[in-house]
Design a protein around this motif. Structure first.
Motif, PDB file in Angstrom:
ATOM      1  N   ILE A 139     -13.839  19.175   5.558  1.00  0.00           N
ATOM      2  CA  ILE A 139     -14.460  19.894   4.442  1.00  0.00           C
ATOM      3  C   ILE A 139     -15.166  18.911   3.510  1.00  0.00           C
ATOM      4  O   ILE A 139     -14.573  17.952   3.025  1.00  0.00           O
ATOM      5  CB  ILE A 139     -13.414  20.699   3.650  1.00  0.00           C
ATOM      6  CG1 ILE A 139     -12.810  21.782   4.548  1.00  0.00           C
ATOM      7  CG2 ILE A 139     -14.030  21.326   2.410  1.00  0.00           C
ATOM      8  CD1 ILE A 139     -13.810  22.777   5.103  1.00  0.00           C
ATOM      9  N   SER A 140     -16.424  19.170   3.276  1.00  0.00           N
ATOM     10  CA  SER A 140     -17.230  18.311   2.417  1.00  0.00           C
ATOM     11  C   SER A 140     -16.719  18.343   0.981  1.00  0.00           C
ATOM     12  O   SER A 140     -16.372  19.405   0.454  1.00  0.00           O
ATOM     13  CB  SER A 140     -18.688  18.788   2.450  1.00  0.00           C
ATOM     14  OG  SER A 140     -19.487  18.057   1.554  1.00  0.00           O
ATOM     15  N   GLY A 141     -16.686  17.173   0.343  1.00  0.00           N
ATOM     16  CA  GLY A 141     -16.317  17.082  -1.062  1.00  0.00           C
ATOM     17  C   GLY A 141     -14.831  17.006  -1.331  1.00  0.00           C
ATOM     18  O   GLY A 141     -14.425  16.853  -2.486  1.00  0.00           O
ATOM     19  N   VAL A 142     -14.000  17.096  -0.304  1.00  0.00           N
ATOM     20  CA  VAL A 142     -12.548  16.985  -0.488  1.00  0.00           C
ATOM     21  C   VAL A 142     -12.119  15.600  -0.019  1.00  0.00           C
ATOM     22  O   VAL A 142     -12.150  15.316   1.185  1.00  0.00           O
ATOM     23  CB  VAL A 142     -11.792  18.068   0.302  1.00  0.00           C
ATOM     24  CG1 VAL A 142     -10.291  17.866   0.180  1.00  0.00           C
ATOM     25  CG2 VAL A 142     -12.182  19.448  -0.196  1.00  0.00           C
ATOM     26  N   PRO A 143     -11.735  14.717  -0.937  1.00  0.00           N
ATOM     27  CA  PRO A 143     -11.363  13.360  -0.536  1.00  0.00           C
ATOM     28  C   PRO A 143     -10.098  13.342   0.309  1.00  0.00           C
ATOM     29  O   PRO A 143      -9.164  14.104   0.066  1.00  0.00           O
ATOM     30  CB  PRO A 143     -11.142  12.638  -1.873  1.00  0.00           C
ATOM     31  CG  PRO A 143     -10.924  13.718  -2.884  1.00  0.00           C
ATOM     32  CD  PRO A 143     -11.647  14.918  -2.401  1.00  0.00           C
ATOM     33  N   LEU A 144     -10.093  12.491   1.314  1.00  0.00           N
ATOM     34  CA  LEU A 144      -8.943  12.305   2.184  1.00  0.00           C
ATOM     35  C   LEU A 144      -8.304  10.953   1.899  1.00  0.00           C
ATOM     36  O   LEU A 144      -9.007   9.993   1.572  1.00  0.00           O
ATOM     37  CB  LEU A 144      -9.379  12.385   3.651  1.00  0.00           C
ATOM     38  CG  LEU A 144     -10.019  13.703   4.080  1.00  0.00           C
ATOM     39  CD1 LEU A 144     -10.576  13.581   5.496  1.00  0.00           C
ATOM     40  CD2 LEU A 144      -9.020  14.857   3.983  1.00  0.00           C
ATOM     41  N   PRO A 145      -6.995  10.850   2.011  1.00  0.00           N
ATOM     42  CA  PRO A 145      -6.339   9.578   1.681  1.00  0.00           C
ATOM     43  C   PRO A 145      -6.759   8.461   2.631  1.00  0.00           C
ATOM     44  O   PRO A 145      -6.890   8.679   3.843  1.00  0.00           O
ATOM     45  CB  PRO A 145      -4.848   9.887   1.838  1.00  0.00           C
ATOM     46  CG  PRO A 145      -4.791  11.074   2.746  1.00  0.00           C
ATOM     47  CD  PRO A 145      -6.021  11.870   2.446  1.00  0.00           C
ATOM     48  N   VAL A 146      -6.984   7.287   2.074  1.00  0.00           N
ATOM     49  CA  VAL A 146      -7.310   6.113   2.882  1.00  0.00           C
ATOM     50  C   VAL A 146      -6.213   5.051   2.750  1.00  0.00           C
ATOM     51  O   VAL A 146      -6.217   4.046   3.446  1.00  0.00           O
ATOM     52  CB  VAL A 146      -8.684   5.540   2.466  1.00  0.00           C
ATOM     53  CG1 VAL A 146      -8.606   4.887   1.093  1.00  0.00           C
ATOM     54  CG2 VAL A 146      -9.223   4.575   3.508  1.00  0.00           C
ATOM     55  N   GLU A 147      -5.242   5.309   1.867  1.00  0.00           N
ATOM     56  CA  GLU A 147      -4.156   4.355   1.641  1.00  0.00           C
ATOM     57  C   GLU A 147      -3.185   4.354   2.821  1.00  0.00           C
ATOM     58  O   GLU A 147      -3.134   5.293   3.604  1.00  0.00           O
ATOM     59  CB  GLU A 147      -3.383   4.699   0.361  1.00  0.00           C
ATOM     60  CG  GLU A 147      -4.227   4.681  -0.905  1.00  0.00           C
ATOM     61  CD  GLU A 147      -5.012   5.966  -1.111  1.00  0.00           C
ATOM     62  OE1 GLU A 147      -5.924   5.963  -1.973  1.00  0.00           O
ATOM     63  OE2 GLU A 147      -4.743   6.958  -0.401  1.00  0.00           O
ATOM     64  N   TYR A 148      -2.398   3.299   2.901  1.00  0.00           N
ATOM     65  CA  TYR A 148      -1.353   3.179   3.921  1.00  0.00           C
ATOM     66  C   TYR A 148      -0.013   2.948   3.239  1.00  0.00           C
ATOM     67  O   TYR A 148       0.050   2.365   2.154  1.00  0.00           O
ATOM     68  CB  TYR A 148      -1.669   2.028   4.883  1.00  0.00           C
ATOM     69  CG  TYR A 148      -2.717   2.391   5.905  1.00  0.00           C
ATOM     70  CD1 TYR A 148      -2.372   2.688   7.216  1.00  0.00           C
ATOM     71  CD2 TYR A 148      -4.070   2.467   5.549  1.00  0.00           C
ATOM     72  CE1 TYR A 148      -3.321   3.040   8.153  1.00  0.00           C
ATOM     73  CE2 TYR A 148      -5.033   2.824   6.476  1.00  0.00           C
ATOM     74  CZ  TYR A 148      -4.646   3.105   7.788  1.00  0.00           C
ATOM     75  OH  TYR A 148      -5.593   3.477   8.703  1.00  0.00           O
ATOM     76  N   ASP A 149       1.043   3.429   3.887  1.00  0.00           N
ATOM     77  CA  ASP A 149       2.399   3.299   3.347  1.00  0.00           C
ATOM     78  C   ASP A 149       3.136   2.199   4.104  1.00  0.00           C
ATOM     79  O   ASP A 149       3.520   2.398   5.260  1.00  0.00           O
ATOM     80  CB  ASP A 149       3.141   4.628   3.486  1.00  0.00           C
ATOM     81  CG  ASP A 149       4.575   4.549   2.988  1.00  0.00           C
ATOM     82  OD1 ASP A 149       4.900   3.577   2.275  1.00  0.00           O
ATOM     83  OD2 ASP A 149       5.369   5.459   3.297  1.00  0.00           O
ATOM     84  N   PRO A 150       3.343   1.030   3.485  1.00  0.00           N
ATOM     85  CA  PRO A 150       4.043  -0.058   4.185  1.00  0.00           C
ATOM     86  C   PRO A 150       5.491   0.264   4.514  1.00  0.00           C
ATOM     87  O   PRO A 150       6.118  -0.435   5.299  1.00  0.00           O
ATOM     88  CB  PRO A 150       3.943  -1.236   3.196  1.00  0.00           C
ATOM     89  CG  PRO A 150       3.697  -0.609   1.868  1.00  0.00           C
ATOM     90  CD  PRO A 150       2.930   0.646   2.127  1.00  0.00           C
ATOM     91  N   GLN A 151       6.022   1.350   3.936  1.00  0.00           N
ATOM     92  CA  GLN A 151       7.392   1.757   4.224  1.00  0.00           C
ATOM     93  C   GLN A 151       7.455   2.927   5.216  1.00  0.00           C
ATOM     94  O   GLN A 151       8.517   3.537   5.401  1.00  0.00           O
ATOM     95  CB  GLN A 151       8.097   2.155   2.932  1.00  0.00           C
ATOM     96  CG  GLN A 151       8.208   1.036   1.906  1.00  0.00           C
ATOM     97  CD  GLN A 151       8.921   1.491   0.646  1.00  0.00           C
ATOM     98  OE1 GLN A 151      10.012   2.035   0.690  1.00  0.00           O
ATOM     99  NE2 GLN A 151       8.276   1.283  -0.490  1.00  0.00           N
ATOM    100  N   SER A 152       6.342   3.231   5.845  1.00  0.00           N
ATOM    101  CA  SER A 152       6.319   4.346   6.782  1.00  0.00           C
ATOM    102  C   SER A 152       7.320   4.114   7.914  1.00  0.00           C
ATOM    103  O   SER A 152       7.489   2.986   8.405  1.00  0.00           O
ATOM    104  CB  SER A 152       4.920   4.523   7.364  1.00  0.00           C
ATOM    105  OG  SER A 152       4.920   5.513   8.380  1.00  0.00           O
ATOM    106  N   GLY A 153       7.952   5.187   8.353  1.00  0.00           N
ATOM    107  CA  GLY A 153       8.859   5.112   9.484  1.00  0.00           C
ATOM    108  C   GLY A 153       8.140   4.941  10.806  1.00  0.00           C
ATOM    109  O   GLY A 153       8.774   4.664  11.828  1.00  0.00           O
ATOM    110  N   GLN A 154       6.817   5.128  10.821  1.00  0.00           N
ATOM    111  CA  GLN A 154       6.007   4.898  12.013  1.00  0.00           C
ATOM    112  C   GLN A 154       5.263   3.580  11.828  1.00  0.00           C
ATOM    113  O   GLN A 154       4.313   3.500  11.045  1.00  0.00           O
ATOM    114  CB  GLN A 154       5.017   6.051  12.206  1.00  0.00           C
ATOM    115  CG  GLN A 154       5.682   7.394  12.450  1.00  0.00           C
ATOM    116  CD  GLN A 154       4.696   8.539  12.564  1.00  0.00           C
ATOM    117  OE1 GLN A 154       3.558   8.446  12.108  1.00  0.00           O
ATOM    118  NE2 GLN A 154       5.129   9.635  13.176  1.00  0.00           N
TER     119      GLN A 154
END
Length: 252
Positions: free
Chosen positions: A210-225
């Motif tokens: 969807i145009s105009g809806v920002p998507l996260p680009v950050e990363y979680d260093p504590q991710s379980g994956q």
């Protein structure tokens, strides 16, 4: 053979079928990329085979250099599929467990839920979301018309990891058909969403972000994956996954 560059160069409307969808890409289309011919010449020299180089260079260029993706307006969407990204391990949980109870949604999925909420604020459409996102939408946003997508158990009773393709197919099963889903809004992490859209299209869905809806680009260093903890590691994996899609096309 139709490549993903075709989508990026303005054929998204054709991919979406008869529906009239206004689309745009994240960046301006590249009309004559200078790097692709260089890649082709280098491959021809390295492999000693111009024919193979002509086939490989466009694929490698698209997968490694083009990260734009098809988009449409929120008002044009008939349904939405949200793909999760990473998680957090629940206290005391086994890091190898695929049971939903072993993990928590985590901050990136909270950002993805926020993106879904922004779309739903302007368009009340059914949402098919991986359970990590669905849980936040139901508990924090009190959102209705949510279908959570959980990992499924095989014949041996063991849980099967829910891949990107698995999410798309699960949403399709719940909806009953591609026509029931209509034009599908895709929500995913910025570095994942291109493959989410391509995978959705590959199983016959009319999909775009969807145009105009920002998507996260950050990363979680504590991710379980582990593959979702930093951008370099993730992008290498996504590149490999996109190449496997191309390989499967060649295999028929």
């Amino acid at each position: 053979m139709t490549t993903r560059r075709t989508l990026i160069k303005g054929a998204t409307t054709a991919v979406l079928g008869a529906a009239t969808v206004s689309t745009k890409v994240l960046a301006a289309p590249i009309t004559q990329p200078s790097l692709e011919p260089l890649m082709e010449r280098q491959l021809a020299r390295a492999l000693g085979d111009e024919g193979v180089a002509r086939k490989l260079a466009p694929l490698l260029f698209d997968v490694t250099m083009l990260w734009s993706y098809p988009q449409m307006q929120a008002q044009e969407a008939d349904s939405l599929i949200a793909y999760s990204f990473g998680n957090r391990l629940a206290p005391g949980a086994d890091a190898q467990s695929l049971e939903p109870a072993a993990s928590l949604p985590g901050p990136i999925n909270a950002s993805l839920a926020e993106a879904v909420a922004k779309i739903r604020a302007s368009r009340t459409i059914p949402v098919y979301a991986q359970w990590e996102i669905a849980q936040i939408l139901q508990q924090d946003y009190h959102m209705d018309r949510i279908t959570p997508l959980y990992p499924e158990r095989g014949g041996d009773g063991k849980i099967t990891y829910l891949s990107t393709e698995g999410v798309a197919k699960a949403a399709l099963r719940h909806a009953g058909s591609a026509s029931a889903l209509g034009r599908v809004a895709i929500v995913g992490h910025r570095d994942h969403v291109k493959r989410c859209i391509l995978t959705s299209q590959q199983i016959g869905l009319a999909a775009a972000a969807i145009s105009g809806v920002p998507l996260p680009v950050e990363y979680d260093p504590q991710s379980g994956q582990p593959w979702t903890r930093d951008r370099t590691t993730y992008l290498l994996g996504d590149i490999m996954a996109q190449l496997m899609i191309e390989r499967s096309k060649l295999l028929g």
